[in-house]
Design an enzyme around this catalytic site. Structure first.
Site, mmCIF file in Angstrom:
data_model
loop_
_atom_site.group_PDB
_atom_site.id
_atom_site.type_symbol
_atom_site.label_atom_id
_atom_site.label_comp_id
_atom_site.label_asym_id
_atom_site.label_seq_id
_atom_site.Cartn_x
_atom_site.Cartn_y
_atom_site.Cartn_z
ATOM 1 N NE ARG A 59 -3.792 -2.058 2.619
ATOM 2 C CZ ARG A 59 -3.653 -3.179 3.313
ATOM 3 N NH1 ARG A 59 -2.530 -3.409 3.998
ATOM 4 N NH2 ARG A 59 -4.616 -4.083 3.325
ATOM 5 C CE LYS A 109 -6.794 -0.782 4.469
ATOM 6 N NZ LYS A 109 -7.931 -0.874 3.541
ATOM 7 C CG HIS A 125 -5.134 1.161 -4.239
ATOM 8 N ND1 HIS A 125 -4.542 0.753 -3.060
ATOM 9 C CD2 HIS A 125 -6.339 0.538 -4.290
ATOM 10 C CE1 HIS A 125 -5.346 -0.071 -2.425
ATOM 11 N NE2 HIS A 125 -6.445 -0.227 -3.154
ATOM 12 N NE ARG A 181 -3.272 -3.287 -1.658
ATOM 13 C CZ ARG A 181 -2.897 -4.176 -0.723
ATOM 14 N NH1 ARG A 181 -1.619 -4.480 -0.595
ATOM 15 N NH2 ARG A 181 -3.778 -4.752 0.059
ATOM 16 C CG HIS A 205 -7.154 -8.365 0.974
ATOM 17 N ND1 HIS A 205 -7.274 -8.782 -0.341
ATOM 18 C CD2 HIS A 205 -6.821 -7.043 0.914
ATOM 19 C CE1 HIS A 205 -7.040 -7.774 -1.140
ATOM 20 N NE2 HIS A 205 -6.767 -6.703 -0.416
ATOM 21 C CE1 TYR A 222 -6.828 -6.977 -7.409
ATOM 22 C CE2 TYR A 222 -7.048 -7.970 -5.249
ATOM 23 C CZ TYR A 222 -6.779 -6.875 -6.040
ATOM 24 O OH TYR A 222 -6.465 -5.677 -5.455
#
Length: 303
Positions: free
Chosen positions: A153, A177, A242, A245, A268, A277
């Site tokens: 990120r 995160k 992004h 990414r 994630h 994806y």
């Protein structure tokens, strides 16, 4: 619930700056999100950033007369805002789950072809082939290798400590995160590019990519990436940190990567986020069949 300093207005401004710099959000999207977040803040008496799930649920109850598309946009704006606060360590929870999710299709992430990536690497190689190579070109090489080669990120990349990447260690431990740690693989190319760049970073710097008294900003990274795209003959509005990414993830999946491994590399929490994806890859396969299959021949008729 832990919250950091800053009024709703300040935090909304910081969030929208991130959306523009890191996600490459369109101007109209930024304007719509600003309106949605400002109205939500007013409805909550300036306490949007600290609102709990119950308050957010009551706020969403007032959207019942809106069109599904409007509810979807408002919900998306608030979910992304709360995810941003959590990622930045400004609150310890995420009340976004209390928001409605009307039955609207999720847009596929923008990505780039392998040819686009090759063109940008060629532009970088041409720069660093100069003798002696320019310091900023060495920095660009390290930034791009880590963005595309490891799927970092933008925030993770620009805030890397100077000593975060070791020449003899093919991985990097990141805290992403929600404070979750993950292991990110590093290619030999990326480690070599970082080593070349780090030789130009002062030994007492806290950051791998310093800028003034702090580290490189997300907006500056966004500008650097777009400038490189233009140099490589790619429309700048197609690219952002992004998007690189997304390209990392899409190209790995195309190459046969396991979805669970990809989830771990991207950080994630939910496999459903990574599964987007598979839709990108499926759309590519459908396009290939329609364009390349031997039966697709304008001069051929059915027996």
């Amino acid at each position: 619930m832990a919250t950091g300093p800053g009024t709703d207005r300040d935090l909304i401004d910081r969030f929208l700056e991130m959306m523009a710099a890191e996600a490459g959000a369109a101007r109209n999207t930024i304007a719509a999100y600003r309106t949605d977040l400002s109205l939500a803040s007013q409805a909550l008496c300036g306490r949007l950033a600290t609102a709990d799930a119950a308050a957010i649920g009551r706020l969403a109850d007032g959207w019942q007369d809106f069109a599904k598309s409007t509810v979807a946009r408002k919900g998306a704006a608030l979910r992304r805002f709360f995810a941003f606060l959590a990622e930045e360590g400004l609150r310890g929870d995420d009340p976004g789950a209390a928001l409605p999710r009307p039955g609207t299709s999720r847009p596929l992430p923008r990505t780039l072809s392998s040819g686009d990536i090759d063109a940008m690497f060629a532009a970088i190689d041409a720069r660093i082939a100069r003798v002696p190579p320019d310091r900023n070109d060495l920095r660009l090489s390290a930034l791009f290798e880590l963005l595309y080669g490891s799927g970092l990120r933008a925030t993770e990349l620009v805030s890397l400590p100077r000593a975060a990447i070791a020449s003899d260690r093919p991985y990097l431990i990141l805290k992403g995160k929600g404070g979750r740690e993950r292991m990110v693989p590093l290619s030999d190319r990326a480690r070599a590019a970082v080593a070349r760049w780090r030789a130009h970073v002062p030994a007492d710097s806290a950051w791998l990519f310093p800028s003034g008294q702090k580290h490189l900003g997300r907006m500056r990274l966004y500008q650097i990436v777009r400038a490189l795209a233009g140099e490589a003959g790619i429309a700048p509005d197609r690219i952002s940190p992004h998007v690189l990414r997304h390209a990392f993830a899409t190209h790995l999946l195309e190459g046969g990567a396991d979805l669970r491994a990809l989830q771990a590399m991207l950080g994630h929490a939910d496999i459903a986020t990574t599964e987007i994806y598979t839709h990108v890859d499926a759309s590519r396969l459908v396009r290939l069949v329609n364009e390349r299959h031997p039966l697709i021949d304008a001069g051929r008729t059915r027996p």
